[in-house]
Design an enzyme around this catalytic site. Structure first.
Site, PDB file in Angstrom:
ATOM      1  N   GLN A   1      -5.530   7.646   8.318  1.00  0.00           N
ATOM      2  CA  GLN A   1      -6.889   8.172   8.125  1.00  0.00           C
ATOM      3  C   GLN A   1      -7.960   7.509   9.001  1.00  0.00           C
ATOM      4  O   GLN A   1      -8.959   8.152   9.324  1.00  0.00           O
ATOM      5  CB  GLN A   1      -7.289   8.076   6.648  1.00  0.00           C
ATOM      6  CG  GLN A   1      -6.378   8.886   5.743  1.00  0.00           C
ATOM      7  CD  GLN A   1      -6.728   8.720   4.269  1.00  0.00           C
ATOM      8  OE1 GLN A   1      -7.852   8.935   3.857  1.00  0.00           O
ATOM      9  NE2 GLN A   1      -5.748   8.311   3.478  1.00  0.00           N
TER      10      GLN A   1
ATOM     11  N   GLU B   1       5.651  10.047  -4.667  1.00  0.00           N
ATOM     12  CA  GLU B   1       4.695  10.448  -3.614  1.00  0.00           C
ATOM     13  C   GLU B   1       4.881  11.937  -3.334  1.00  0.00           C
ATOM     14  O   GLU B   1       5.917  12.348  -2.808  1.00  0.00           O
ATOM     15  CB  GLU B   1       4.979   9.615  -2.350  1.00  0.00           C
ATOM     16  CG  GLU B   1       4.322  10.104  -1.086  1.00  0.00           C
ATOM     17  CD  GLU B   1       2.802  10.120  -1.154  1.00  0.00           C
ATOM     18  OE1 GLU B   1       2.199   9.064  -1.052  1.00  0.00           O
ATOM     19  OE2 GLU B   1       2.233  11.222  -1.323  1.00  0.00           O
TER      20      GLU B   1
ATOM     21  N   CYS C   1     -13.767   3.676   3.235  1.00  0.00           N
ATOM     22  CA  CYS C   1     -14.389   3.432   4.531  1.00  0.00           C
ATOM     23  C   CYS C   1     -15.871   3.793   4.549  1.00  0.00           C
ATOM     24  O   CYS C   1     -16.274   4.769   5.173  1.00  0.00           O
ATOM     25  CB  CYS C   1     -13.672   4.171   5.666  1.00  0.00           C
ATOM     26  SG  CYS C   1     -14.175   3.506   7.258  1.00  0.00           S
TER      27      CYS C   1
ATOM     28  N   CYS D   1     -14.354  -3.341   9.007  1.00  0.00           N
ATOM     29  CA  CYS D   1     -14.838  -2.006   9.316  1.00  0.00           C
ATOM     30  C   CYS D   1     -15.200  -1.947  10.791  1.00  0.00           C
ATOM     31  O   CYS D   1     -16.220  -2.513  11.192  1.00  0.00           O
ATOM     32  CB  CYS D   1     -16.060  -1.736   8.444  1.00  0.00           C
ATOM     33  SG  CYS D   1     -16.754  -0.121   8.706  1.00  0.00           S
TER      34      CYS D   1
END
Ligand code: UQ1
Length: 399
Positions: A26, A18, A146, A325
């Protein structure tokens, strides 16, 4: 996943590749764009969130060779693995739209984007600075993470303009490359009356192809009529950038499908050819909506199946495509969409979730960040399936 797997397998059995030094939550970015949260609230240092039992290599995976079970890193190391879990997420391709990166660099500019920590603060600046003219919002012609977010920021902005008494002077337009407002009919049917009642113009099949920052002009193409273009002058422009699988992943054709996403079985999340490779989250080719909630619901499946594969057993756990969502529709309301692969609602709470509610807004804004940091990252949150099954006893009473 590193937390789950390292707690099962023991210290230093899991290597996390990473490169980032910060981990962003986010889902908070839409709220930051609306001035409801600050950017500093959305991240923690990577060193503080990675599990202590896993070994962190602060490098990027730059080359995958599944035939030799190796990954090459940006630091020139080659790592051999028994099992590989790919969780690279998506790449934001702001540079694919001519003029956009320049427009996003102009000091006090009129262009912003909630998708990047570099550009999210510009969105709230735009909301405060605009007094009249066109506020234009986009959704690109590519898979995105998203997919609700590009329209959440429309609703938040429209509400902001009303609160500030300037709504009558501003035209609010949402130009989406999609043929629909939302992919799940149950929720699209709830959203259309909202856009109509709030006088938001929605244009489908319109794709942003260029930004001329010097003239404040955005150029769109009509995806149904190739060659047909529209020039629109903006006082503020919110851009959802085109996205793709990261280049380093997409170039490994053995692992990915034509679109560049890891070619896994949509139920088991195991690679179709390489049985010691799994994927989770936005980089997988499983045809679910790419949301944090999807990754949460995938996580127990990936965990159980990886452990089974490691022991040479058959894979028993399957993912149903669950995605969620929270469609924020302003500064105090939200519609909580939840659905599966078949795009039918798969709702957790015993209330009509296609209605705008303060309770769902509160959950999205104040409870979800806590759940994420305290439950999801340490590996305890497996999505709401358990909660849904428990609450389902109340459902028949409501109907
Ligand atoms: C969820 O699991 C999740 O991932 C942690 C989110 O992202 C932050 C969400 O926004 C939502 C709504 C869920 C699903 C959780 C419930 C309680 C329905």
């Amino acid at each position: 996943m590193a937390a789950k797997l390292s707690s099962k397998l023991g210290s230093n059995k899991v290597i996390v590749l990473e490169p980032a030094d910060k981990h962003y939550y986010q889902p908070m970015f839409t709220l930051i764009g609306g001035g409801m949260k600050r950017l500093e609230q959305s991240y923690k240092l990577m060193a503080d969130v990675l599990p202590k039992k896993a070994k962190w290599l602060r490098e990027k995976a730059v080359e995958f060779d599944p035939d030799s079970n190796t990954v090459k890193t940006s630091g020139g190391n080659t790592i051999k693995y028994d099992m590989l879990l790919i969780a690279t997420g998506l790449q934001l391709n702001y540079n694919k739209i001519p003029g956009l990166v320049d427009a996003l660099s102009v000091p006090n500019g009129k262009v912003g984007s909630i998708y990047s920590p570099l550009y999210v603060d510009r969105v709230y600046d735009c909301l405060r600075n605009i007094n009249d003219g066109n506020a234009i919002f986009t959704f690109p012609s590519s898979p995105v993470k998203c997919p609700g977010a590009p329209q959440k920021i429309v609703y938040i902005s429209e509400h902001y303009f009303r609160k500030m008494g300037k709504r009558n002077n501003i035209n609010v337009t949402y130009n989406t490359a999609l043929p629909v407002l939302f992919g799940v009919k149950h929720y699209a049917d709830a959203l259309w009356p909202i856009v109509k009642q709030r006088n938001i113009t929605v244009n489908t099949r319109r794709n942003l192809i260029e930004v001329k920052a010097a003239q404040d002009i955005a150029i769109f193409e009509n995806l149904d009529k190739p060659g047909e273009r529209f020039e629109e002058k903006y006082s503020m422009l919110h851009v959802c950038p085109p996205m793709s699988a990261p280049d380093e992943l997409a170039k490994c054709t053995k692992l990915v499908n034509e679109a560049g996403f890891v070619d896994v079985d949509k139920s088991t999340m195991q690679h179709l050819k390489y049985k010691n490779v799994f994927a989770i989250g936005d980089c997988s080719a499983s045809p679910n909506s790419k949301t944090a909630a999807s990754a949460a619901a995938q996580s127990p499946v990936v965990y159980r199946n990886m452990i089974a594969a490691l022991k040479g057993k058959s894979l028993k756990s399957s993912y149903d495509g669950y995605a969620s969502c929270p469609l924020v529709t302003g500064y105090n309301t939200c519609i909580l969409a939840e659905f599966d692969y078949s795009l039918t609602p798969l709702e957790t709470f015993p209330v009509a979730q296609n209605k705008e509610r303060y309770s769902m807004f509160f959950m999205k804004k104040d409870l979800m960040p806590i759940l994420y940091w305290k439950m999801m990252l340490p590996g305890y949150w497996n999505g709401p399936a358990l909660m849904r099954n428990m609450l389902s006893i109340f459902k028949s009473k409501q109907k």
